[in-house]
Design a protein around this motif. Structure first.
Motif, mmCIF file in Angstrom:
data_model
loop_
_atom_site.group_PDB
_atom_site.id
_atom_site.type_symbol
_atom_site.label_atom_id
_atom_site.label_comp_id
_atom_site.label_asym_id
_atom_site.label_seq_id
_atom_site.Cartn_x
_atom_site.Cartn_y
_atom_site.Cartn_z
ATOM 1 N N UNK A 104 54.677 -60.955 -96.139
ATOM 2 C CA UNK A 104 53.664 -60.424 -95.231
ATOM 3 C C UNK A 104 54.179 -60.357 -93.806
ATOM 4 N N UNK A 105 54.969 -61.351 -93.392
ATOM 5 C CA UNK A 105 55.489 -61.350 -92.023
ATOM 6 C C UNK A 105 56.368 -60.128 -91.768
ATOM 7 N N UNK A 106 57.298 -59.868 -92.675
ATOM 8 C CA UNK A 106 58.181 -58.715 -92.508
ATOM 9 C C UNK A 106 57.424 -57.402 -92.577
ATOM 10 N N UNK B 170 43.835 -63.317 -89.019
ATOM 11 C CA UNK B 170 43.197 -63.460 -87.711
ATOM 12 C C UNK B 170 44.156 -63.090 -86.581
ATOM 13 N N UNK B 171 45.400 -63.503 -86.714
ATOM 14 C CA UNK B 171 46.405 -63.185 -85.699
ATOM 15 C C UNK B 171 46.637 -61.679 -85.642
ATOM 16 N N UNK B 172 46.700 -61.047 -86.812
ATOM 17 C CA UNK B 172 46.905 -59.598 -86.888
ATOM 18 C C UNK B 172 45.718 -58.851 -86.297
ATOM 19 N N UNK C 59 53.508 -62.085 -81.930
ATOM 20 C CA UNK C 59 53.347 -62.236 -83.377
ATOM 21 C C UNK C 59 54.517 -62.980 -84.015
ATOM 22 N N UNK C 60 55.742 -62.663 -83.583
ATOM 23 C CA UNK C 60 56.925 -63.233 -84.231
ATOM 24 C C UNK C 60 57.307 -64.584 -83.642
#
Length: 243
Positions: free
Chosen positions: A46-48, A135-137, A204-205
């Motif tokens: 999901x992160x990538x 939530x962050x997204x 985000x990263x």
């Protein structure tokens, strides 16, 4: 009254390409990001996926938002209905503000289109994401939509000054070229065409964005938005509409 004006403006674009641009822009960006992630790694994460998708939608938004702004702001000039528009019992400033409000809705809608598409692709190919990531997204999506909207008054002014069918297209290309030229500069976080993608890295990263960076972004955004909004609103309300 103002809300009714916004509603009337939105209805005007019901059968236009605007909503198709929003939908296709979000779906294609999310789909392309998924293809990139799955082709580069054996196991997609999901992160990538979200990083690739957000970087992609920010670049797409630079062009699509500019084109939609041109359609909203100078569409009446191209269709020769601007004279009729200004006979309405509504001040020109309110007309201009309603168009800016419509563009804010379109900016948010473009990012929501991407978000929904990304969740659908992600759930199918990766699995259900964690709540913290969701939530962050969500927070970052609305921030990036707002940052793209900051350029709308500037694009509006350019389209009002140069009433040509291709003005918004060339403006969008100019924003994209600006991104390519300045993205690797030291202070590119404060260049509005680069800010959304730099936020993906810094917020985000790596979560390395500081209070000073936030203040700098807000200061630049406010200066560009207020200056271009005031100039374009005054020009829209005072120039000869028949030229």
């Amino acid at each position: 009254m103002f809300l009714n004006l916004i509603y009337t403006e939105l209805i005007k674009y019901k059968r236009t390409p605007v909503f198709w641009m929003i939908a296709i822009g979000g779906v294609l960006t999310a789909g392309t990001a998924m293809l990139l992630v799955t082709s580069e790694k054996a196991v997609a994460t999901w992160d990538g996926f979200t990083v690739a998708g957000m970087n992609g939608i920010n670049l797409v938004a630079l062009f699509i938002v500019a084109v939609m702004t041109g359609y909203v702001i100078s569409g009446e000039y191209q269709q020769s209905t601007i004279g009729i528009l200004f006979t309405y019992p509504v001040s020109k400033i309110k007309l201009f503000m309603s168009k800016q409000a419509v563009m804010l809705i379109f900016c948010i809608s473009l990012y929501i289109s991407f978000l929904v598409s990304a969740f659908l692709f992600g759930i199918v190919f990766i699995g259900i994401p964690e709540w913290k990531l969701i939530l962050k997204l969500l927070r970052l999506i609305f921030i990036m939509a707002g940052l793209n909207f900051v350029l709308v008054p500037l694009t509006s002014l350019i389209c009002l000054l140069v009433k040509s069918a291709g003005t918004s297209i060339f403006t969008g290309m100019g924003y994209f070229i600006s991104y390519m030229c300045f993205i690797n500069m030291k202070n590119s976080l404060f260049i509005l065409t680069c800010t959304p993608n730099k936020l993906v890295d810094n917020y985000f990263v790596t979560e390395s964005i500081g209070r000073g960076d936030v203040k700098g972004i807000l200061a630049v955004s406010a200066a560009v938005f207020v200056t271009s909004a005031l100039i374009s609103a005054v020009y829209y309300s005072r120039h000869d509409v028949y030229k």
